[in-house]
Design a protein around this motif. Structure first.
Motif, PDB file in Angstrom:
ATOM      1  N   LEU A  28       8.366 -60.325  91.733  1.00 30.97           N
ATOM      2  CA  LEU A  28       9.089 -59.173  92.138  1.00 30.97           C
ATOM      3  C   LEU A  28       8.594 -58.631  93.434  1.00 30.97           C
ATOM      4  O   LEU A  28       9.266 -57.831  94.121  1.00 30.97           O
ATOM      5  N   ARG A  29       7.354 -58.814  93.634  1.00 29.37           N
ATOM      6  CA  ARG A  29       6.791 -58.320  95.077  1.00 29.37           C
ATOM      7  C   ARG A  29       7.555 -58.627  96.435  1.00 29.37           C
ATOM      8  O   ARG A  29       8.000 -60.022  96.352  1.00 29.37           O
ATOM      9  N   ILE A  30       7.609 -57.593  97.263  1.00 31.03           N
ATOM     10  CA  ILE A  30       8.296 -58.007  98.347  1.00 31.03           C
ATOM     11  C   ILE A  30       7.650 -59.122  99.073  1.00 31.03           C
ATOM     12  O   ILE A  30       8.622 -60.065  99.664  1.00 31.03           O
ATOM     13  N   THR A  31       6.420 -59.305  99.065  1.00 31.41           N
ATOM     14  CA  THR A  31       5.777 -60.257  99.934  1.00 31.41           C
ATOM     15  C   THR A  31       5.987 -61.598  99.232  1.00 31.41           C
ATOM     16  O   THR A  31       6.140 -62.851  99.930  1.00 31.41           O
ATOM     17  N   ASP A 202       8.983 -44.485  90.689  1.00 29.25           N
ATOM     18  CA  ASP A 202       8.618 -43.501  89.683  1.00 29.25           C
ATOM     19  C   ASP A 202       9.932 -42.563  89.692  1.00 29.25           C
ATOM     20  O   ASP A 202      10.192 -41.948  88.466  1.00 29.25           O
ATOM     21  N   LEU A 203      10.761 -42.407  90.526  1.00 24.40           N
ATOM     22  CA  LEU A 203      12.044 -41.323  90.323  1.00 24.40           C
ATOM     23  C   LEU A 203      12.984 -42.351  89.384  1.00 24.40           C
ATOM     24  O   LEU A 203      13.659 -41.800  88.579  1.00 24.40           O
ATOM     25  N   THR A 234       1.951 -47.524  84.856  1.00 26.70           N
ATOM     26  CA  THR A 234       3.105 -46.820  85.210  1.00 26.70           C
ATOM     27  C   THR A 234       3.012 -46.572  86.842  1.00 26.70           C
ATOM     28  O   THR A 234       1.990 -46.916  87.555  1.00 26.70           O
ATOM     29  N   PRO A 235       3.813 -46.173  87.335  1.00 31.66           N
ATOM     30  CA  PRO A 235       3.953 -45.715  88.806  1.00 31.66           C
ATOM     31  C   PRO A 235       2.923 -44.696  89.215  1.00 31.66           C
ATOM     32  O   PRO A 235       2.312 -44.896  90.085  1.00 31.66           O
ATOM     33  N   GLY A 236       2.531 -44.017  88.190  1.00 31.73           N
ATOM     34  CA  GLY A 236       1.633 -42.942  88.413  1.00 31.73           C
ATOM     35  C   GLY A 236       0.128 -43.367  88.223  1.00 31.73           C
ATOM     36  O   GLY A 236      -0.799 -43.075  88.994  1.00 31.73           O
ATOM     37  N   SER A 237      -0.060 -44.468  87.200  1.00 27.87           N
ATOM     38  CA  SER A 237      -1.293 -44.866  87.266  1.00 27.87           C
ATOM     39  C   SER A 237      -1.525 -45.985  88.016  1.00 27.87           C
ATOM     40  O   SER A 237      -2.904 -46.274  88.373  1.00 27.87           O
ATOM     41  N   ASN A 238      -0.571 -46.734  88.392  1.00 27.32           N
ATOM     42  CA  ASN A 238      -1.012 -48.056  89.340  1.00 27.32           C
ATOM     43  C   ASN A 238       0.226 -48.021  90.411  1.00 27.32           C
ATOM     44  O   ASN A 238       1.030 -48.932  90.643  1.00 27.32           O
ATOM     45  N   PRO A 239       0.022 -46.859  91.379  1.00 30.01           N
ATOM     46  CA  PRO A 239       1.055 -47.032  92.436  1.00 30.01           C
ATOM     47  C   PRO A 239       0.916 -48.321  93.500  1.00 30.01           C
ATOM     48  O   PRO A 239       2.087 -48.747  93.924  1.00 30.01           O
ATOM     49  N   THR A 240      -0.052 -48.789  93.254  1.00 29.05           N
ATOM     50  CA  THR A 240      -0.209 -50.245  94.180  1.00 29.05           C
ATOM     51  C   THR A 240       0.784 -51.067  93.976  1.00 29.05           C
ATOM     52  O   THR A 240       1.359 -51.713  94.913  1.00 29.05           O
ATOM     53  N   PHE A 241       0.905 -51.463  92.722  1.00 26.79           N
ATOM     54  CA  PHE A 241       1.665 -52.443  92.056  1.00 26.79           C
ATOM     55  C   PHE A 241       3.203 -52.217  92.322  1.00 26.79           C
ATOM     56  O   PHE A 241       4.006 -52.665  92.995  1.00 26.79           O
ATOM     57  N   TRP A 242       3.485 -50.736  91.816  1.00 23.89           N
ATOM     58  CA  TRP A 242       5.041 -50.378  91.952  1.00 23.89           C
ATOM     59  C   TRP A 242       5.460 -50.171  93.458  1.00 23.89           C
ATOM     60  O   TRP A 242       6.481 -50.433  93.523  1.00 23.89           O
ATOM     61  N   ASN A 243       4.669 -49.777  94.257  1.00 26.25           N
ATOM     62  CA  ASN A 243       4.870 -49.848  95.745  1.00 26.25           C
ATOM     63  C   ASN A 243       5.128 -51.251  96.318  1.00 26.25           C
ATOM     64  O   ASN A 243       6.188 -51.611  97.117  1.00 26.25           O
ATOM     65  N   ALA A 244       4.370 -52.091  95.787  1.00 27.44           N
ATOM     66  CA  ALA A 244       4.702 -53.373  96.102  1.00 27.44           C
ATOM     67  C   ALA A 244       5.897 -54.185  95.767  1.00 27.44           C
ATOM     68  O   ALA A 244       6.332 -55.016  96.480  1.00 27.44           O
ATOM     69  N   ILE A 245       6.335 -53.586  94.846  1.00 34.02           N
ATOM     70  CA  ILE A 245       7.770 -54.236  94.155  1.00 34.02           C
ATOM     71  C   ILE A 245       9.014 -53.523  94.683  1.00 34.02           C
ATOM     72  O   ILE A 245       9.974 -53.840  94.563  1.00 34.02           O
ATOM     73  N   SER A 246       8.787 -52.474  95.165  1.00 31.35           N
ATOM     74  CA  SER A 246       9.805 -51.411  95.601  1.00 31.35           C
ATOM     75  C   SER A 246      10.283 -51.453  97.054  1.00 31.35           C
ATOM     76  O   SER A 246       9.460 -51.257  97.963  1.00 31.35           O
ATOM     77  N   PRO A 247      11.631 -51.841  97.347  1.00 36.72           N
ATOM     78  CA  PRO A 247      12.122 -51.920  98.702  1.00 36.72           C
ATOM     79  C   PRO A 247      11.946 -50.700  99.485  1.00 36.72           C
ATOM     80  O   PRO A 247      11.872 -50.599 100.544  1.00 36.72           O
TER      81      PRO A 247
END
Length: 319
Positions: A28-31, A202-203, A234-247
């Motif tokens: 799912l990562r954008i990269t 997160d939202l 979660t996005p709160g505990s691991n924002p690096t992963f969730w940002n990496a999959i978020s467009p």
């Protein structure tokens, strides 16, 4: 002989260990999505349908990820302009995969763009209708995004289409797919999103309130969220992963402008998602238009013609 067999068995172990798991969240990562190729295939006519006002309609198929994916294709009448017709990849919203039919719903929407002189291609994502593969949802699995990017690749191969003048339209879940596809492939010239699930994760995970009458989504399509949070937090505990999959984290990479539409009485997708994307686009200094429709619903039923006319005009301007 035994040594040869043993060596062969040992050589198969790494390959088995690297087999993609059904979860496959890293894909799912954008990269990761950018690292893939999306060649699509020639569009194969499966069935010719009744004509539209000034265009033909056909059920076609193309290849995506080794799967046969069906789609509804419209082509304007007459000789294509120099370079080919402009085209729109049309991404439908959530419909229960088991009841989805290629020629049902979105007829009026697709018709508006077809009548305006665009080739349109509406994909039946994997697991929908007669398309092969498993329907795993659009937010926690890359499959549907891969399918619409291969739809794009298939249109680029079609001699009737101008490969430099292709946009995307998406509604609801299809809006999420449109945004994700556009940050993966900046060759998509413009995008229109209606009532899109376009918020950061997160939202999306914590602020998705659905009102009375919202369509039920079965547990098998939502369980992937639980599995991914168990593995990655979660996005709160691991924002690096969730940002990496978020467009939404890659809006600066958009190759073209967006037009957004949202009804304020939408019980399926909250208006906060629409506002979050508009704020993100503003922060990224990307061109966009945003329209709100007071009291209107998820399908913009009260303002359908207005929203369609605005969408057609936007694509005519940018494609």
């Amino acid at each position: 002989m035994r040594r040869v067999l043993l060596a062969a068995l040992l050589l198969t172990v790494p390959a088995l260990a690297q087999t993609e798991s059904p979860l496959n969240a890293d894909a799912l990562r954008i990269t990761s999505l950018r690292a893939r190729a999306y060649p699509g295939s020639a569009l194969t006519v499966e069935r010719t349908l009744s004509r539209g006002g000034n265009y033909t309609r056909q059920v076609v198929s193309y290849r995506s990820d080794g799967l046969k994916i069906y789609a509804l294709l419209t082509v304007p009448d007459g000789k294509p302009p120099k370079g080919g017709w402009p085209a729109i990849v049309f991404n439908h919203g959530y419909i229960p995969p088991e009841v989805y039919r290629t020629t049902e719903r979105y007829v009026a929407y697709q018709d508006a763009f077809a009548r305006a002189g665009f080739v349109t291609l509406k994909s039946d994502y994997r697991g929908h209708g007669a398309s092969q593969g498993e329907a795993r949802g659009g937010y926690y699995d890359p499959g549907y995004t891969i399918d619409v990017l291969n739809a794009l690749g298939s249109l680029k191969r079609d001699p009737r289409v101008n490969r430099t003048r292709i946009g995307m339209w998406g509604h609801s879940m299809g809006g999420h797919l449109t945004l994700r596809a556009m940050v993966v492939d900046p060759s998509i010239k413009a995008g229109v999103i209606w009532a899109g699930v376009v918020a950061p994760y997160d939202l999306l995970m914590n602020g998705w309130t659905r009102g009375p009458g919202a369509e039920h989504i079965p547990t098998r399509l939502t369980s992937r969220r639980k599995l991914i949070t168990e593995q990655y937090g979660t996005p709160g505990s691991n924002p690096t992963f969730w940002n990496a999959i978020s467009p939404n984290s890659y809006l600066r990479d958009l190759g073209g402008p967006l037009q957004l539409h949202q009804g304020t009485a939408d019980v399926e997708v909250p208006v906060t998602f629409h506002r979050a994307l508009a704020q993100g686009l503003q922060a990224a200094r990307k061109p966009y238009e945003a329209y709100g429709y007071p009291g209107d619903n998820h399908n913009l039923s009260r303002n359908l013609n207005l929203a369609l006319n605005r969408s057609v005009a936007f694509f005519r301007k940018y494609l």
